[in-house]
Write an enzyme that holds these catalytic residues in place. Sequence first.
Site, short mmCIF file in Angstrom:
data_model
loop_
_atom_site.label_atom_id
_atom_site.label_comp_id
_atom_site.label_asym_id
_atom_site.label_seq_id
_atom_site.Cartn_x
_atom_site.Cartn_y
_atom_site.Cartn_z
N LYS A 33 0.85 -1.21 0.00
CA LYS A 33 0.00 0.00 0.00
C LYS A 33 0.88 1.26 0.00
CE LYS A 33 -0.22 -0.12 5.05
NZ LYS A 33 -1.04 -0.49 6.22
N TYR A 268 13.86 30.77 6.84
CA TYR A 268 12.70 31.51 7.33
C TYR A 268 12.69 31.64 8.85
CZ TYR A 268 10.64 30.92 2.68
OH TYR A 268 10.40 30.94 1.34
C1 LIG Z 1 -0.25 -1.51 6.84
C2 LIG Z 1 -0.83 -2.80 7.26
C3 LIG Z 1 -0.01 -3.92 7.45
C4 LIG Z 1 1.49 -3.85 7.43
O1 LIG Z 1 1.93 -3.23 8.63
P1 LIG Z 1 3.48 -3.16 9.00
O2 LIG Z 1 3.50 -2.74 10.41
O3 LIG Z 1 4.08 -2.17 8.06
O4 LIG Z 1 4.00 -4.52 8.78
C5 LIG Z 1 -0.62 -5.13 7.71
N1 LIG Z 1 -1.97 -5.23 7.79
C6 LIG Z 1 -2.77 -4.15 7.66
C7 LIG Z 1 -4.24 -4.31 7.79
C8 LIG Z 1 -2.24 -2.91 7.41
O5 LIG Z 1 -3.05 -1.84 7.28
#
Ligand SMILES: *Cc1c(COP(=O)(O)O)cnc(C)c1O
Length: 384
Positions: A33, A268
């Site tokens: 993702k 800034y």
């Molecule tokens: C993002 C996510 C993961 C992976 O999590 P990590 O801590 O990066 O391993 C697994 N399951 C779900 C539902 C997630 O949203």
Amino acid sequence: MRAEATVDLAALRANVESLRARTGRSAVMAVVKADAYGHGMVPCAREALLAGATWLGTATPEEALALRAAGIGPDQARVLCWLWTPGGPWAEALHADVDISLSARWALEELLAAVDATGVPARVHLKADTGLGRNGCQPHDWPDLVAAARRAEAAGQLRIAGIWSHFAAADEPGHPSIQAQLTAFRDALAHAESQGAAPEVRHLANSPATLLLPESHYDLVRPGLAMYGLSPVPEVGSPADFGLRPVMTLEARLASVKRVPGGHGVSYGHHYTTPGETTLALVPLGYADGIPRHASNGGPVQVAGKWRTVAGRVAMDQFVVDLGGDRAEVGDEAVLFGPGDRGEPTAEDWARACGTISYEIVTRIGVRVPRRHLHGWAGAEARG
Ligand SMILES: *Cc1c(COP(=O)(O)O)cnc(C)c1O
């Protein structure tokens, strides 16, 4: 080149192999993702599959559809997406043979309408809220969701391919929620199985659980961060302690190097003032590129062979470092983070400097920073 993020696909493959060695019989879902946590979704997905992952996980259905559109077919990977909103692309997901997570009746009703319209049965994963309190079905609604899904399964509209949940605090070993969630997951599974559900995969483990909680592995683990070589539990162990190597290196070329007198305000608001005559170097990356503004006067960067600290505020496109008495040339390399073995800072160092987690550091690197993928096998195959 102003700046670039190099993505070491050999490291990513080795990380997946290292995770597989830990999980034994459980299959691996590579969580890709958010553009593979900023590393580039399609190249990372392909390499993870070459290294033995058999599932891909995304948050949104659009991400899952993009994997299929890139040519990653159901023969190469099952793809699961879990963040649906009303009016989502149910029919497209069915046609693309994407697995669908369901947490509530409204989603099941929308899905069944699409199943009836397309004539394509669905593969669903019922998600239980075992304590995270985010998405997922609460225990008091679970029997109703399971019963409705079982009726649709009996009618040939769907297959309950998975039962799953997600941890709240697997990154805090000993946190009381961990055992409570394991118990609640067993209860949710037992109920679904008592109603005739026969899921192919039961899954619960994110990266920290994959590394620290073998009893949570079930049939499938879902590592994200660990695959990108970062430690989800930096207080417990470094990436190397877990057999992992950071995949992303973020570098830029100095856009200006100049002498300035002592007492000169920098960037800034003048939140940094040169302590004496010195050399200032300009790094052409800013918060529009994902460098946190919280890194002002704190973020580490390697320039001219040494660690420096961001001097003054991070601006939209650039920040300044004070080289003190050291020399550098315009065009020299500034390394913001990498694996750490050339003495450069790591994404974890940036997280600490900014009061956040390494997840956020790599994920927020913006679209203006090109990704260069190195050591890919999938690409080599494609080139013949
Ligand atoms: C993002 C996510 C993961 C992976 O999590 P990590 O801590 O990066 O391993 C697994 N399951 C779900 C539902 C997630 O949203």
